[in-house]
Design an enzyme around this catalytic site. Structure first.
Site, short mmCIF file in Angstrom:
data_model
loop_
_atom_site.label_atom_id
_atom_site.label_comp_id
_atom_site.label_asym_id
_atom_site.label_seq_id
_atom_site.Cartn_x
_atom_site.Cartn_y
_atom_site.Cartn_z
CG HIS A 16 4.38 -6.23 5.30
ND1 HIS A 16 3.72 -5.02 5.33
CD2 HIS A 16 3.96 -6.91 6.40
CE1 HIS A 16 2.93 -4.99 6.39
NE2 HIS A 16 3.06 -6.12 7.06
CD GLU A 61 4.07 -2.53 2.54
OE1 GLU A 61 4.07 -3.62 3.14
OE2 GLU A 61 4.42 -1.46 3.08
CB SER A 77 2.06 -4.77 9.93
OG SER A 77 1.31 -5.79 9.33
#
EC number: 3.1.1.7
Length: 559
Positions: free
Chosen positions: A471, A354, A223
Site C-alpha cells: 500500500h 495491499e 488511499s
C-alpha cells in the site's frame, strides 16, 4: 465501529513517504494576479532542463482557528499587495504515534492555520483559452489523521514538466479538526471534505490565471485520498469543479464511514478526555458549551495527549474521525449517491500486496516477531489475527471468511498463510471496494481503465521481500521520485516512473492510454474486467483481478 488506533496508522503511512533533498534550481518567478490576489512564485529548472513555475503555500481558506475551529471553512480574504508563494505550507495538526516510522513524519511544522495549496505550472503561463493546460488536483492519503501537501513525495514539478499539465496539491484538516461531529453547525463533521471542496472551488475560479483550464480538471488521490476523491465525485456540491477522477487504492465503497449519531457518541469520549464533557454534560446534550470548551484546548492535546492516555496500542481506538453521510456534501450512502450522478471517465488501480503494510500496522507486534525473531506464521495464529480483524469491523461471518481464505492452505505453507492474511486485510479495505466502483462506473457506460502496480521499490522501508508492492508504494513513481533522485533507484525504476507519469498525465489530457509496446490500454468492463500491470519487467494484460475474493465479499457491501 471502533477501530484500534494502530489501524489508523495503517492508512496513516499511506502517502507519507519522505525522501529529502531537491534537484531543481530555484529563482523567483513571475507575479500572477488572480481573483484571490497576486502571487509570486518560483522558477524551477527541472530534469531535462525544462522550466516550470511553482506557487507554494497559497491560502485558500481563512485560518480555521479560534471561533472557526471545527466549523466549515470560509474562503480566504482577498490578499492585498503581492503574496510570496515560495515556501511549502505547514502541515495540519496530526497524530503523533509511536507506530510512525521516522520517514513518515511530516517535513514541515504543524499548525492549525494550515489550509493552503501548492501548484506547479508550465512556464508558458498562457491565459489564452486555446492554450490552457489540463489540471490535476491531488488529495493525499493518511487515514484522515496524517499527511501533508508539504511532503517531498507530493512535489508536483516532475508531473507538471513531464506531462505539460498544471498540478495542484492541498492541505485539509485532519483528525478531530477535520471530523468532530456535535450534530450542530458548531462542529458539523466532514469539515475535511468541505476543505477539499473549497480548495476545488478556488482552483475553478483562479487556475486560468496560472495557465490551467478550469474545464479540464482531474481529481486524483490515494488511499483515503482516493476515498475522498470518489466521495466528491458523487457529491451534489461539486458539479462542474472537475470532469474525471483517478483512484489509487481506494473508493467510496470503503467500510470506513459512519453515521452521524454513532460519530457524535464516540466523539464525546474525546470531549471527556480533554476535560470538556462528563457523564451528564455531553457533546450531544450540551453541544454549544462542549464545543466552545474544546475550542480552548491546545491543538497538540487533541493529536497527542489523549491518545497516550488510552494505554497500550491495542487499547487505543479510533474516535471515528471519518466521513459521515447525511449532510449537504454526502446526503446519503454511496449506493444511492451513485444513482444520481452522470459518471464520466475513471482510471483506477491497486497494488499487488495491499494488505502487507496494512497488516503490519494493524498488528505491529506481529511484524516485529516475524522479522526480528524469524518466527513462523501458523494457520492457528493467522486465524486468531483474522478474527481480531473481523471484530474491529463487527463482521459476523468470520468463520466463513477464514475458511474461504485459509481452508485450502496447507499447515506448513507459510507463504500461503501469509498471502491469505494479507489478502483478507487488503481485499476488504482497499482492493475489492476499488473494483466495485470500477464495475459500477463501467455498468453506467463510463470509460474505465484499470491497473495493478507490481513493483516493490528498491527504496522500500520494509526489509522482507514478501511485503511485495505494498500500500502506497506506487506514489513515488507517479510523482517521479526516481526521475528526481536517480541515485536512489535503478534505471529500470526510472524508466517505469517515466512511463507512469506519462500514463497519468495522458489520462488527464486525453484518456488515450498506451501500453509500453505502444498498443492501446485495454478497457475495463463488467464482462471483461481487464487491467494492465505496472512493473519493471514485461507488462501483462490480465482479467478479473482478485475475482474470486471480490465475489466472496460482494454480498457484504452495499453496492
Amino acid at each position: 465501529m471502533m477501530l484500534p488506533r494502530c489501524f489508523v496508522t495503517v492508512l496513516l503511512m499511506s502517502s507519507v513517504l519522505y525522501i529529502g533533498g531537491e534537484t531543481s534550481s530555484e529563482v523567483l518567478g513571475p507575479v500572477v494576479s488572480t481573483e484571490a490576489g497576486s502571487f509570486q512564485g518560483m522558477e524551477l529548472t527541472t530534469h531535462g532542463e525544462r522550466v516550470i513555475y511553482a506557487f507554494l503555500g497559497i491560502p485558500y481558506a481563512k485560518p480555521p482557528t479560534g471561533l472557526l475551529r471545527f466549523k466549515k471553512p470560509q474562503p480566504a480574504d482577498f490578499i492585498q499587495g503581492t503574496y510570496k508563494a515560495t515556501e511549502k505550507p505547514p502541515s495540519c495538526f496530526q497524530l503523533d504515534s509511536d507506530l510512525q516510522l521516522p520517514w513518515a513524519d511530516p517535513d514541515s511544522p504543524m499548525k492549525e492555520d494550515c489550509l493552503f495549496l501548492n501548484l506547479w505550472t508550465p512556464a508558458s503561463l498562457s491565459t489564452e483559452e486555446e492554450e490552457l493546460k489540463s489540471v490535476m488536483v491531488w488529495i493525499h492519503g493518511g487515514g484522515y489523521t496524517s499527511g501533508s501537501s508539504a511532503l517531498d513525495v507530493y512535489d508536483g514539478q516532475t508531473l507538471s514538466s513531464s506531462g505539460d499539465v498544471v498540478v495542484v496539491t492541498m492541505n485539509y484538516r485532519l483528525d478531530a479538526f477535520g471530523f468532530l461531529n456535535s450534530l450542530t453547525e458548531d462542529a458539523p463533521g466532514n469539515m475535511a471534505l468541505y476543505d477539499q471542496l473549497l480548495a476545488l472551488q478556488w482552483v475553478h475560479t483562479n487556475i486560468k490565471y496560472f495557465g490551467g483550464d478550469p474545464n479540464k480538471v482531474t481529481l486524483f488521490g490515494e488511499s483515503v485520498g482516493a476515498f475522498a476523491t470518489s466521495f466528491l465525485a458523487l457529491s451534489p456540491l461539486t458539479k462542474g469543479l472537475f470532469q474525471k477522477i483517478m483512484l489509487e487504492s481506494g473508493s467510496a465503497y470503503n467500510k470506513l464511514t459512519v453515521n452521524s449519531i454513532d460519530q457524535a457518541k464516540n466523539n464525546n469520549q474525546l470531549a471527556t478526555l480533554v476535560g470538556c464533557a462528563n457523564e451528564t454534560f455531553t457533546l450531544i446534550s450540551n453541544p454549544e458549551e462542549v464545543v466552545a470548551c474544546m475550542r480552548e484546548v491546545a491543538p497538540a492535546k487533541f493529536t497527542q495527549t489523549y491518545y497516550k492516555e488510552l494505554g497500550s496500542e491495542r487499547e487505543k481506538i479510533n474516535f471515528i474521525f471519518w466521513p459521515h453521510f447525511g449532510d449537504d456534501i454526502l446526503p446519503t450512502r454511496t449506493a444511492e449517491l451513485i444513482k444520481e450522478k452522470n459518471l464520466t471517465a475513471l482510471f483506477a488501480g491497486v497494488n499487488s500486496v495491499e494488505g502487507s503494510a496494512l497488516s503490519v500496522f494493524f498488528f505491529p507486534e506481529v511484524y516485529q516477531m516475524f522479522v526480528e525473531s524469524n518466527l513462523t506464521l501458523t494457520k492457528a495464529y493467522a486465524t486468531i489475527l483474522m478474527n481480531e480483524f473481523f471484530k474491529v469491523f463487527n463482521f459476523q461471518d468470520s468463520a466463513k471468511a477464514i475458511e474461504f481464505y485459509l481452508g485450502d492452505v496447507e499447515d506448513d505453507d507459510e507463504e500461503g498463510i501469509r498471502s491469505a492474511l494479507f489478502g483478507v486485510v487488503g481485499d476488504y479495505i482497499i482492493t475489492c471496494p476499488t473494483i466495485y466502483l470500477a464495475d459500477k462506473y463501467s455498468e453506467r457506460g463510463a470509460n474505465v481503465q484499470f491497473y495493478r502496480f507490481d513493483r516493490r521499490p528498491s527504496t522500500s522501508q520494509w526489509p522482507p521481500e514478501w511485503m511485495g508492492a505494498a500500500h502506497n508504494d506506487e506514489i513515488q513513481f507517479v510523482f517521479g521520485m526516481p526521475v528526481r533522485y536517480p541515485e536512489k533507484y535503478t534505471e529500470e525504476e526510472r524508466t517505469l516512473s517515466e512511463y507512469m507519469t506519462r500514463t497519468w498525465t495522458n489520462f488527464v489530457k486525453s484518456e488515450d492510454l498506451k501500453l509500453k509496446n505502444g498498443s492501446q490500454w485495454p478497457s475495463y468492463s463488467l464482462s471483461e474486467p481487464q487491467f494492465a500491470t505496472l512493473q519493471t519487467n514485461e507488462q501483462i494484460i490480465g482479467s478479473g483481478q482478485r475475482k474470486a475474493e471480490c465475489d466472496f465479499w460482494r454480498p457484504y457491501f452495499d453496492i
